[in-house]
Design an enzyme around this catalytic site. Structure first.
Site, PDB file in Angstrom:
ATOM      1  N   LYS A 170      58.427  19.240  27.818  1.00  0.00           N
ATOM      2  CA  LYS A 170      58.941  18.010  28.036  1.00  0.00           C
ATOM      3  C   LYS A 170      60.049  18.026  28.653  1.00  0.00           C
ATOM      4  CE  LYS A 170      56.362  15.728  25.516  1.00  0.00           C
ATOM      5  NZ  LYS A 170      55.699  14.006  24.829  1.00  0.00           N
ATOM      6  N   SER A 199      52.886  24.370  23.670  1.00  0.00           N
ATOM      7  CA  SER A 199      54.105  23.529  24.515  1.00  0.00           C
ATOM      8  C   SER A 199      55.321  23.749  23.545  1.00  0.00           C
ATOM      9  CB  SER A 199      53.246  22.052  24.074  1.00  0.00           C
ATOM     10  OG  SER A 199      52.891  21.946  22.629  1.00  0.00           O
TER      11      SER A 199
END
Length: 519
Positions: A63, A317
């Site tokens: 992110k 992720s």
């Protein structure tokens, strides 16, 4: 649900994102994460498995890329006003770090369900944290109030072209690192920013590569949107994979995804837990549930289509999960791998019936055994046991038990049984249980050790309570209640001494008296 890359006007759409991705400013804060072959998974799945290690970013998540790219493109006036975002944690950390680097005031609104490790990390980067609501949507509404009332700039976690382009640099690195096209890439999906960025780039550069999104089964907003041809809002979402707990796919991500992604797969909690273990065994790193989501989808895809010899990649992720969640993850892992089954079995309520039942199970490794006397005629036991994944091992066992006269029920897919019932089997001893003596026993964790213990007790004394759970250590631990008359206690202890396993009497333990003994 399959979609196909279209060849009409939307062909221009990936090209516009190619330039955005190539121009993205991310490496002032982000690092090029490694592409690692997962040797154990490669051998087990008979396909070459690659992991894109975004869990190794400074904020332990991809992110950071999108947040920083967006921040770089703000005007000085926008930076002076400050930024605000709603996030379950990873976007929050990325934005907080970006804001600190660029000396911009940041407010992050986080759902109250966000793991504390993420809340603390955001605060450590210097951002102000506001906890509000139980979902991303509630947090987003609160964040909007800072825009309306204070003029701050809202930085969306996924529904923004600059954020999507920043996430797309993950795909740019994959192409550079791998050089030769992969057969398929698996990408976790929450709001769709990462999948959109990866799909736009990969579809343009490697058109032959399949792009597969993976969503939590209880937060599958993209799958539903593709089925209906439009974005819809889920009435509720599961929170286990809080990084993907989004009720509606982003508008801009959906515009990209529906023309570039081949398929969307869903994974349940047990499958994510199993994937967390897989990643740990190959990397010695612990992914968060959303971080292991792509691998969980890959495993389902391989099993469903019987694939062999392909090159497959899953994006890991993120790795932001509370340490105290690991116990729950570990409990669910074996079932998620289809290596453990949970069954309920009725056996006769008489001395020796436990031993005979364990003999019927053969050399199988028993992972859990819960029982409390409740009926003078029949005993109901809750059993966990190891099974061979990918075949009919469990079905054969159940058939053999039924042929042997046992009434049994498979509870492996029963969520209530796995979440609650397994821990509630027991309670106080009923009136029929007299002279109950309680012992804690340790034994070497190997097949046959439990059966040896039960066989040694013989049929003289009735077992009135039994609890055992394999915790993955070298020694198993049993709590057993046995009906032994006061005058026979020394004789019973002599039997335990003969077994050779360390034991300790707990009949006078206050916890036993409060919750398990007779009223």
């Amino acid at each position: 649900m399959r979609t196909h890359f279209s060849t009409g006007a939307s062909d221009q759409m990936p090209q516009t994102y190619i330039k955005r991705i190539l121009d993205a400013r991310v490496y002032d804060v982000a690092r090029e994460s490694p592409l690692q072959e997962a040797a154990l998974l490669t051998a087990r799945l008979a396909n070459t498995v690659w992991l894109k290690r975004e869990d190794l970013q400074p904020v332990f998540s991809f992110k950071l890329r999108g947040a920083y790219n967006k921040m770089q493109r703000l005007s000085q006036a926008q930076r002076d006003a400050g930024v605000v975002a709603a996030s379950a944690g990873n976007h929050a950390q990325g934005l907080a770090m970006a804001a600190q680097r660029l000396n911009v005031k940041a407010v992050i609104v986080m759902p109250r369900t966000t793991p504390q490790i993420k809340v603390d990390a955001v605060r450590n980067w210097g951002a102000r944290v506001v906890l509000h609501g139980d979902s991303f949507e509630e947090a987003a509404t609160k964040a909007q109030s800072f825009v309306d009332d204070k003029g701050m700039v809202y930085v969306h976690p996924f529904d923004d072209p600059d954020v999507i382009a920043g996430q797309g640099t993950v795909a740019m690195e994959i192409v550079r690192q791998r050089q030769e096209p992969l057969d398929a890439i698996f990408v976790p999906v929450g709001g769709g920013g990462l999948l959109a960025g990866v799909a736009a780039y990969i579809r343009y550069v490697w058109p032959q590569t399949k792009i597969i999104g993976v969503e939590p089964e209880d937060a599958a907003c993209l799958k539903l949107a593709l089925e209906r041809g439009r974005r819809v809002t889920l009435p509720e979402v599961g929170l286990f994979a809080e990084g993907c707990a989004v009720a509606q796919i982003g508008k801009e991500p959906f515009r990209i995804i529906r023309d570039t992604v081949d398929e969307v797969i869903t994974a349940n909690t047990d499958e994510m837990c199993a994937a967390i273990k897989d990643i740990f065994e190959d990397t010695r790193s612990i992914a968060e549930p959303a971080g292991a989501l792509a691998l969980a989808g890959m495993k389902k895809y391989v099993a469903r289509d019987g694939l062999k010899g392909q090159h497959l990649l899953a994006i890991v992720s993120g790795a932001n999960t509370n340490f105290d969640r690991l116990r729950y993850i570990s409990e669910r892992t074996e079932i998620g791998e289809k290596r453990e089954a949970v069954i309920s079995v009725r056996i006769p309520e008489e001395p020796g019936s436990f031993r005979r039942f364990c003999s019927a199970l053969g050399r199988r490794n028993i992972t859990e055994f819960n029982y409390r006397f409740s009926d003078p005629q029949q005993a109901l036991v809750f059993v966990g046991l190891s099974v061979t994944p990918g075949g009919d091992d469990l079905e054969k066992l159940l058939a053999e038990l039924r042929e042997g006269g046992y009434e049994c029920e498979d509870l492996s897919d029963n969520e209530m049984a796995k979440l609650h019932v397994r821990y509630m089997v027991g309670g106080r001893a009923p009136a029929e249980v007299d002279n109950e003596a309680v012992y804690r026993v340790e034994f070497p964790e190997r097949p046959g050790a439990l059966l040896k213990f039960l066989s040694s007790l013989g049929q003289k004394w009735n077992i009135s309570m039994f609890h055992y759970r394999n915790h993955g250590s070298a020694y198993g631990r049993i709590l057993v209640g046995v009906q032994v008359a006061r005058g026979e206690r020394a004789q019973f202890r002599a039997v335990l001494d003969g077994v050779g396993y360390p034991y300790r009497e707990e009949t006078d333990n206050v916890a036993y008296k409060l919750y398990l003994g007779k009223q």
